[in-house]
Design an enzyme around this catalytic site. Structure first.
Site, short mmCIF file in Angstrom:
data_model
loop_
_atom_site.label_atom_id
_atom_site.label_comp_id
_atom_site.label_asym_id
_atom_site.label_seq_id
_atom_site.Cartn_x
_atom_site.Cartn_y
_atom_site.Cartn_z
N PRO A 9 0.80 -1.23 0.00
CA PRO A 9 0.00 0.00 0.00
C PRO A 9 0.84 1.28 0.00
CG PRO A 9 0.01 -1.00 2.18
CD PRO A 9 0.64 -2.00 1.25
N ASN A 10 0.34 2.23 -0.76
CA ASN A 10 0.91 3.58 -0.90
C ASN A 10 2.17 3.64 -1.76
OD1 ASN A 10 -0.99 5.12 0.81
ND2 ASN A 10 -0.22 3.77 2.41
N ARG A 17 4.89 10.71 -2.88
CA ARG A 17 4.70 10.43 -1.46
C ARG A 17 5.98 10.74 -0.67
NH1 ARG A 17 4.78 4.35 1.11
NH2 ARG A 17 4.17 5.00 3.21
N TYR A 22 11.10 8.79 0.72
CA TYR A 22 11.06 7.71 -0.28
C TYR A 22 11.68 8.07 -1.63
CZ TYR A 22 7.93 5.64 3.16
OH TYR A 22 7.42 5.12 4.32
N ASN A 73 7.99 -5.63 -0.77
CA ASN A 73 7.88 -4.45 0.09
C ASN A 73 6.41 -4.36 0.47
OD1 ASN A 73 7.73 -2.04 1.41
ND2 ASN A 73 8.96 -0.90 -0.07
N ALA A 76 3.15 -0.77 5.02
CA ALA A 76 2.67 -0.80 6.41
C ALA A 76 2.25 -2.20 6.85
CB ALA A 76 1.52 0.17 6.57
N HIS A 79 4.29 -4.44 9.27
CA HIS A 79 4.37 -4.28 10.72
C HIS A 79 3.26 -5.01 11.47
CE1 HIS A 79 7.42 -1.49 9.52
NE2 HIS A 79 6.55 -0.73 8.88
N ASP A 86 1.45 -15.16 6.83
CA ASP A 86 1.06 -16.55 6.61
C ASP A 86 1.19 -16.94 5.14
OD1 ASP A 86 0.56 -16.90 9.29
OD2 ASP A 86 -1.62 -16.84 9.12
N GLU A 97 12.64 -9.41 1.94
CA GLU A 97 11.83 -8.31 2.47
C GLU A 97 12.58 -7.02 2.18
OE1 GLU A 97 11.22 -8.53 6.71
OE2 GLU A 97 10.65 -6.41 6.83
N HIS A 99 12.64 -2.64 2.22
CA HIS A 99 12.12 -1.31 2.58
C HIS A 99 13.01 -0.25 1.97
CE1 HIS A 99 9.41 -3.31 5.21
NE2 HIS A 99 10.43 -4.01 5.67
N ILE A 100 12.37 0.75 1.40
CA ILE A 100 13.12 1.85 0.78
C ILE A 100 13.84 2.65 1.87
CG2 ILE A 100 12.83 4.02 -0.49
CD1 ILE A 100 10.37 2.59 -1.87
N SER A 101 13.10 2.91 2.95
CA SER A 101 13.68 3.68 4.06
C SER A 101 14.31 2.72 5.07
CB SER A 101 12.58 4.49 4.74
OG SER A 101 11.61 3.63 5.32
N ARG A 106 13.37 5.03 12.18
CA ARG A 106 12.11 5.79 12.11
C ARG A 106 11.27 5.52 13.37
NH1 ARG A 106 9.37 5.08 6.50
NH2 ARG A 106 8.26 6.91 7.28
N ARG A 110 7.62 1.11 13.40
CA ARG A 110 8.19 0.55 12.16
C ARG A 110 9.36 -0.40 12.44
NH1 ARG A 110 5.65 3.72 8.17
NH2 ARG A 110 5.29 5.83 8.93
C1 DQA Z 1 8.27 1.04 3.78
C2 DQA Z 1 8.36 1.35 5.29
C3 DQA Z 1 7.02 1.11 5.95
O1 DQA Z 1 7.11 1.38 7.34
C4 DQA Z 1 5.98 2.03 5.36
O2 DQA Z 1 4.72 1.79 5.94
C5 DQA Z 1 5.91 1.95 3.87
C6 DQA Z 1 7.15 1.83 3.12
C7 DQA Z 1 9.57 1.39 3.05
O3 DQA Z 1 9.69 1.01 1.89
O4 DQA Z 1 10.45 2.06 3.61
O5 DQA Z 1 4.85 2.06 3.28
O6 DQA Z 1 8.04 -0.36 3.61
#
Ligand code: DQA
Length: 143
Positions: A9-10, A17, A22, A73, A76, A79, A86, A97, A99-101, A106, A110
């Site tokens: 999501p997002n 964003r 990001y 990725n 959210a 978390h 599952d 797994e 994550h960009i950040s 943070r 997170r």
């Molecule tokens: C994220 C980090 C997550 O905490 C956040 O909710 C995201 C992006 C990242 O790519 O850094 O949507 O997965």
């Protein structure tokens, strides 16, 4: 073996964003970068993004049934989604797994991932550059 890159999501709003967190690369550019990286290595890469948890669960089932390696990725959902965890647990090929950040520097919520202990490895904090690195690793070790 096709490598899947699944973004949750997002992440379709990359570029718009929170660019300070990001970056300015769009999801379309990111997808292109992953596909191009795979092509250079002779491996097919397919990139998908969804804001719907059940859709991601279905994609993970598809990867489990197909034996495909996955870069995930989960945004959210990382978390707290036991449903995504599952589904990820059913994968037979490696899971990265991503994550960009750097989620660890943070907000405290997170810092915990329900995915890390079922993932083969975790990439975090390298910006969108983490994606081609993850694709490269899977291309050498799993595809
Ligand atoms: C994220 C980090 C997550 O905490 C956040 O909710 C995201 C992006 C990242 O790519 O850094 O949507 O997965």
């Amino acid at each position: 073996m096709k490598i899947f890159v699944f973004n949750g999501p997002n992440l379709g709003r990359l570029g718009k964003r929170e660019p300070a967190v990001y970056g300015s690369t769009t999801h379309a550019d990111l997808a292109e970068l992953c596909v191009r990286t795979g092509a250079q290595l002779g491996v097919e890469v397919e990139v998908r993004q969804t804001d719907h948890e059940g859709e991601l669960v279905g994609w993970l089932h598809e990867a489990a049934d197909g034996g495909n390696p996955v870069v995930l990725n989960a945004g959210a959902w990382t978390h707290y989604s036991i449903a995504v965890r599952d589904a990820a647990t059913q994968l037979t090929a490696p899971l990265i797994e991503l994550h960009i950040s750097n989620v660890h520097k943070r907000e405290p919520f997170r810092h915990h991932s329900v995915l890390s202990d079922v993932a083969t490895g975790v990439v975090a904090g390298l910006g969108v550059d983490g994606y081609p690195l993850a694709v490269r690793w899977l291309a050498s070790n799993a595809a």
